[in-house]
Design a protein around this motif. Structure first.
Motif, PDB file in Angstrom:
ATOM      1  N   GLY A 223       0.809  -1.208   0.000  1.00  0.00           N
ATOM      2  CA  GLY A 223       0.000   0.000   0.000  1.00  0.00           C
ATOM      3  C   GLY A 223       0.844   1.261   0.000  1.00  0.00           C
ATOM      4  N   ASN A 224       1.938   1.256   0.774  1.00  0.00           N
ATOM      5  CA  ASN A 224       2.804   2.434   0.821  1.00  0.00           C
ATOM      6  C   ASN A 224       3.603   2.593  -0.456  1.00  0.00           C
ATOM      7  OD1 ASN A 224       2.577   3.897   3.435  1.00  0.00           O
ATOM      8  ND2 ASN A 224       2.920   1.862   4.263  1.00  0.00           N
ATOM      9  N   LEU A 225       3.999   1.495  -1.083  1.00  0.00           N
ATOM     10  CA  LEU A 225       4.676   1.580  -2.376  1.00  0.00           C
ATOM     11  C   LEU A 225       3.741   2.175  -3.426  1.00  0.00           C
ATOM     12  CD1 LEU A 225       7.252   0.925  -3.967  1.00  0.00           C
ATOM     13  CD2 LEU A 225       6.277  -1.335  -4.433  1.00  0.00           C
ATOM     14  N   GLN A 226       2.456   1.800  -3.348  1.00  0.00           N
ATOM     15  CA  GLN A 226       1.474   2.359  -4.278  1.00  0.00           C
ATOM     16  C   GLN A 226       1.379   3.870  -4.103  1.00  0.00           C
ATOM     17  OE1 GLN A 226       0.171   1.000  -6.731  1.00  0.00           O
ATOM     18  NE2 GLN A 226      -1.950   1.513  -7.111  1.00  0.00           N
ATOM     19  N   LYS A 227       1.447   4.344  -2.873  1.00  0.00           N
ATOM     20  CA  LYS A 227       1.386   5.780  -2.616  1.00  0.00           C
ATOM     21  C   LYS A 227       2.575   6.505  -3.246  1.00  0.00           C
ATOM     22  CE  LYS A 227      -0.977   5.340   1.869  1.00  0.00           C
ATOM     23  NZ  LYS A 227      -0.796   5.540   3.336  1.00  0.00           N
ATOM     24  N   VAL A 228       3.739   5.881  -3.213  1.00  0.00           N
ATOM     25  CA  VAL A 228       4.935   6.481  -3.832  1.00  0.00           C
ATOM     26  C   VAL A 228       4.728   6.627  -5.335  1.00  0.00           C
ATOM     27  CG1 VAL A 228       7.387   6.106  -4.368  1.00  0.00           C
ATOM     28  CG2 VAL A 228       6.526   5.677  -2.054  1.00  0.00           C
ATOM     29  N   VAL A 229       4.217   5.565  -5.963  1.00  0.00           N
ATOM     30  CA  VAL A 229       3.977   5.594  -7.410  1.00  0.00           C
ATOM     31  C   VAL A 229       2.975   6.687  -7.766  1.00  0.00           C
ATOM     32  CG1 VAL A 229       3.083   4.283  -9.375  1.00  0.00           C
ATOM     33  CG2 VAL A 229       4.538   3.151  -7.684  1.00  0.00           C
ATOM     34  N   ILE A 230       1.886   6.758  -7.022  1.00  0.00           N
ATOM     35  CA  ILE A 230       0.836   7.743  -7.310  1.00  0.00           C
ATOM     36  C   ILE A 230       1.353   9.165  -7.072  1.00  0.00           C
ATOM     37  CG2 ILE A 230      -1.424   8.591  -6.540  1.00  0.00           C
ATOM     38  CD1 ILE A 230      -2.166   5.624  -6.067  1.00  0.00           C
ATOM     39  N   ALA A 231       2.114   9.352  -6.001  1.00  0.00           N
ATOM     40  CA  ALA A 231       2.673  10.675  -5.712  1.00  0.00           C
ATOM     41  C   ALA A 231       3.555  11.149  -6.867  1.00  0.00           C
ATOM     42  CB  ALA A 231       3.479  10.624  -4.416  1.00  0.00           C
ATOM     43  N   ARG A 232       4.401  10.257  -7.382  1.00  0.00           N
ATOM     44  CA  ARG A 232       5.300  10.625  -8.491  1.00  0.00           C
ATOM     45  C   ARG A 232       4.520  11.015  -9.739  1.00  0.00           C
ATOM     46  NH1 ARG A 232       7.971   5.698  -9.763  1.00  0.00           N
ATOM     47  NH2 ARG A 232       6.259   5.329 -11.222  1.00  0.00           N
ATOM     48  N   GLU A 233       3.489  10.233 -10.061  1.00  0.00           N
ATOM     49  CA  GLU A 233       2.742  10.499 -11.293  1.00  0.00           C
ATOM     50  C   GLU A 233       1.883  11.754 -11.176  1.00  0.00           C
ATOM     51  OE1 GLU A 233       3.466   8.650 -14.065  1.00  0.00           O
ATOM     52  OE2 GLU A 233       4.948   7.935 -12.621  1.00  0.00           O
ATOM     53  N   MET A 234       1.338  12.014 -10.006  1.00  0.00           N
ATOM     54  CA  MET A 234       0.550  13.223  -9.798  1.00  0.00           C
ATOM     55  C   MET A 234       1.429  14.468  -9.811  1.00  0.00           C
ATOM     56  SD  MET A 234      -2.600  12.305  -9.575  1.00  0.00           S
ATOM     57  CE  MET A 234      -3.844  11.197  -8.899  1.00  0.00           C
ATOM     58  N   ALA A 235       2.666  14.316  -9.300  1.00  0.00           N
ATOM     59  CA  ALA A 235       3.563  15.472  -9.174  1.00  0.00           C
ATOM     60  C   ALA A 235       3.979  16.032 -10.521  1.00  0.00           C
ATOM     61  CB  ALA A 235       4.806  15.078  -8.377  1.00  0.00           C
ATOM     62  N   LYS A 236       3.910  15.232 -11.572  1.00  0.00           N
ATOM     63  CA  LYS A 236       4.342  15.718 -12.890  1.00  0.00           C
ATOM     64  C   LYS A 236       3.246  16.538 -13.570  1.00  0.00           C
ATOM     65  CE  LYS A 236       4.976  12.449 -15.984  1.00  0.00           C
ATOM     66  NZ  LYS A 236       5.461  11.142 -16.484  1.00  0.00           N
ATOM     67  N   ASN A 237       2.109  16.738 -12.877  1.00  0.00           N
ATOM     68  CA  ASN A 237       1.002  17.545 -13.389  1.00  0.00           C
ATOM     69  C   ASN A 237       0.611  17.123 -14.800  1.00  0.00           C
ATOM     70  OD1 ASN A 237      -0.980  19.515 -13.333  1.00  0.00           O
ATOM     71  ND2 ASN A 237       0.400  21.124 -14.095  1.00  0.00           N
ATOM     72  N   PRO A 238       0.147  15.889 -14.966  1.00  0.00           N
ATOM     73  CA  PRO A 238      -0.077  15.342 -16.314  1.00  0.00           C
ATOM     74  C   PRO A 238      -1.272  15.963 -17.030  1.00  0.00           C
ATOM     75  CG  PRO A 238      -0.911  13.836 -14.651  1.00  0.00           C
ATOM     76  CD  PRO A 238      -0.216  14.936 -13.906  1.00  0.00           C
ATOM     77  N   LYS A 239      -1.161  16.025 -18.351  1.00  0.00           N
ATOM     78  CA  LYS A 239      -2.322  16.383 -19.185  1.00  0.00           C
ATOM     79  C   LYS A 239      -3.227  15.170 -19.365  1.00  0.00           C
ATOM     80  CE  LYS A 239      -3.077  19.512 -21.664  1.00  0.00           C
ATOM     81  NZ  LYS A 239      -4.051  20.634 -21.523  1.00  0.00           N
TER      82      LYS A 239
END
Length: 516
Positions: free
Chosen positions: A409-425
């Protein structure tokens, strides 16, 4: 009345010092359906591994049928009448239903029992299927049956070996609503015949529907055991998380913007010539969430992999901001402000042998704000990592800890944090809350809605139909690689209706055409 099972003061400390259980107590009555719930890291899995002989407790005792027991392995547990159905099926696809059920325990005959008794095997399996009312053909190969039927084969495997107490670990994770209803009927039938069920799940709605009692674990401790009919989802979640959890996703109406992603007649063919995606066409606009529903294995993975460059299409076009991105490398696609939360966080979502910080900065370390001339500004990168660890509540002692040391669960949070941080289109979220507890699910859902409200186009792929219906503005359904429905997510659209499309019972070509 004496309990069938008692686990008293169970402690489990691993050699590296990790404490999984801190004095857990569990009591299960014969013939009941007992739900075991808790956040990730609460100790549920470890407790069940101890019960099934896969782990040895550091302290505490297990009493089964009135006698103190210590199982040295699953074989010991099975011999005493315990069975465990794991979340991920352990079946041989090329074998028949009957062969899978008896595998490793085939009836024998003849001198020194050297020969397999096919006649006895067939009679025993037919009687087993008849007794429990499962709709299965014993002679059908497992690779050709539905996911729900595979679940039943797993249950029959443990029943065939004499299990009277059955542990079901997240049994509905990949089932349609109809298959879940059928499974629950089977579970209730088993309980009616004095079988005992321990039901592990994250889905509190199912807990309320199926269980007699509920034990809540938190941080390796037993918090409370509740009678189901005397409680509600709100109380259970409060005990699990330590605060009130919002179950309904609050989403404002939003007018979609221009098309961000368009697929035109995209097909994917495997090495045998089988079409895994079959002429799929769809559009996703900025400011909308398009949810993709379907029983796993019907083209969802291929759809995501084609868009993200992980797989090649055999035909068609994938247009991102009107540019065909088929043939571009994974790196090129990631640099186009396309975020990707992959379904498998361990193999494609993160690098387990590097630090949490390194995983978080994967896409941004070349950004000018994190460089001083030709050199990395390590101080700013560390500040960035700490910010997102705190924002996403990643449970770790340090950003320097290896990603592989985190819970799922915590690894999933790391992945999601990284992808959200790039402010995707464009954000492609495949199973974004799989294996994540309810508190984190609430947070992740809010973040996805936030991106949608900021104008991001979101492609959501999830095996959780409730997640699809609560988050999506429109819903597409994949069946056998085809987009068989593309529906507006209105109040009139029910999970049962979507389930019919997922099972291939209905298709809505006119709706698909209307939404292209």
């Amino acid at each position: 009345m004496a309990a069938l099972l008692e686990m008293k003061n169970i402690h489990k400390v691993y050699p590296n010092g990790t404490v999984a259980n801190r004095g857990v107590n569990l009591e299960v009555q014969e013939g009941e359906i007992h739900a075991l719930v808790g956040e990730n890291g609460a100790g549920k899995s470890t407790l069940m591994k101890i019960l099934f002989g896969l782990e040895t407790p550091t302290e505490g005792e297990v009493i089964f049928k009135g006698k103190k027991v210590r199982f040295n392995g699953p074989r010991d547990a099975i011999s005493q009448g315990l069975g465990m159905v794991h979340q991920h099926f352990m079946l041989a696809p090329s074998l028949t239903v009957s062969e899978n059920i008896v595998l490793g325990d085939e009836p024998r005959k003849g001198f020194l029992h050297l020969f397999r008794d096919r006649t006895k095997e067939k009679e025993e399996i037919q009687e087993l299927i008849r007794r429990f009312g499962f709709k299965l053909n014993p002679d059908e190969s497992v690779e050709s049956i539905s996911v729900g039927q595979k679940q039943r084969v797993e249950i029959l495997k443990v029943l065939y070996r004499g299990a009277k107490l059955i542990i079901l670990d997240e049994p509905t994770a990949v089932l349609t609503p109809q298959e879940t209803d059928e499974l629950f009927e089977s579970i209730k039938s088993l309980a009616g015949q004095n079988y005992t069920i321990i039901f592990i799940t994250h889905k509190l709605r199912e807990v309320m529907e199926i269980s007699d009692r509920i034990t809540v674990l938190k941080a390796g401790n037993t918090i409370e055991t509740l009678v189901t009919k005397e409680t509600n989802q709100e109380e259970i979640s409060r005990l699990m998380v330590g605060r009130d959890v919002l179950f309904r996703v609050e989403k404002q109406e939003k007018e979609p913007e221009d098309t961000i992603l368009e697929l035109r007649d995209v097909s994917v063919t495997d090495e045998k010539g089988l079409k895994l995606l079959d002429n799929v066409s769809m559009k996703i606009r900025g400011g909308e969430i398009l949810g993709i529903a379907g029983v796993e294995g019907n083209g969802q993975r291929e759809l995501v992999e084609v868009i993200t460059g992980l797989a090649k299409a055999s035909s068609g076009q994938v247009l991102y901001l009107n540019e065909n991105i088929l043939g571009k490398s994974i790196g090129e696609i990631r640099n186009m402000r396309i975020g990707h939360i992959p379904e498998d966080r361990q193999t494609t979502g993160a690098c387990l042998t590097t630090t949490i910080e390194e995983n978080l900065i994967l896409d941004i370390y070349n950004d000018p704000q994190f460089r001083t001339g030709p050199f990395l500004n390590k101080k700013k990168l560390k500040e960035f990592a700490k910010k997102y660890i705190k924002m996403y509540d990643v449970r770790t002692d340090s950003e320097e800890a290896l990603a592989g040391s985190l819970s799922g669960g915590n690894l999933q949070k790391v992945v999601i944090a990284r992808e959200m941080a790039k402010n995707p289109k464009l954000l492609i979220a495949a199973q974004p809350t799989r294996g994540v507890d309810i508190g984190a699910i609430e947070f992740i859902h809010k973040e996805i809605i936030k991106k949608r409200d900021e104008g991001t186009a979101v492609l959501l792929v999830s095996a959780e139909l409730s997640e699809i219906t609560s988050l999506s503005d429109r819903i597409g359904v994949l069946y056998n690689g085809e987009l068989v429905a593309l529906l507006d997510n209105t109040e009139e659209l029910t999970e049962e209706e979507i389930g019919y499309y997922m099972l291939g019972i209905k298709r809505a070509d006119e709706e698909v055409a209307a939404h292209e």
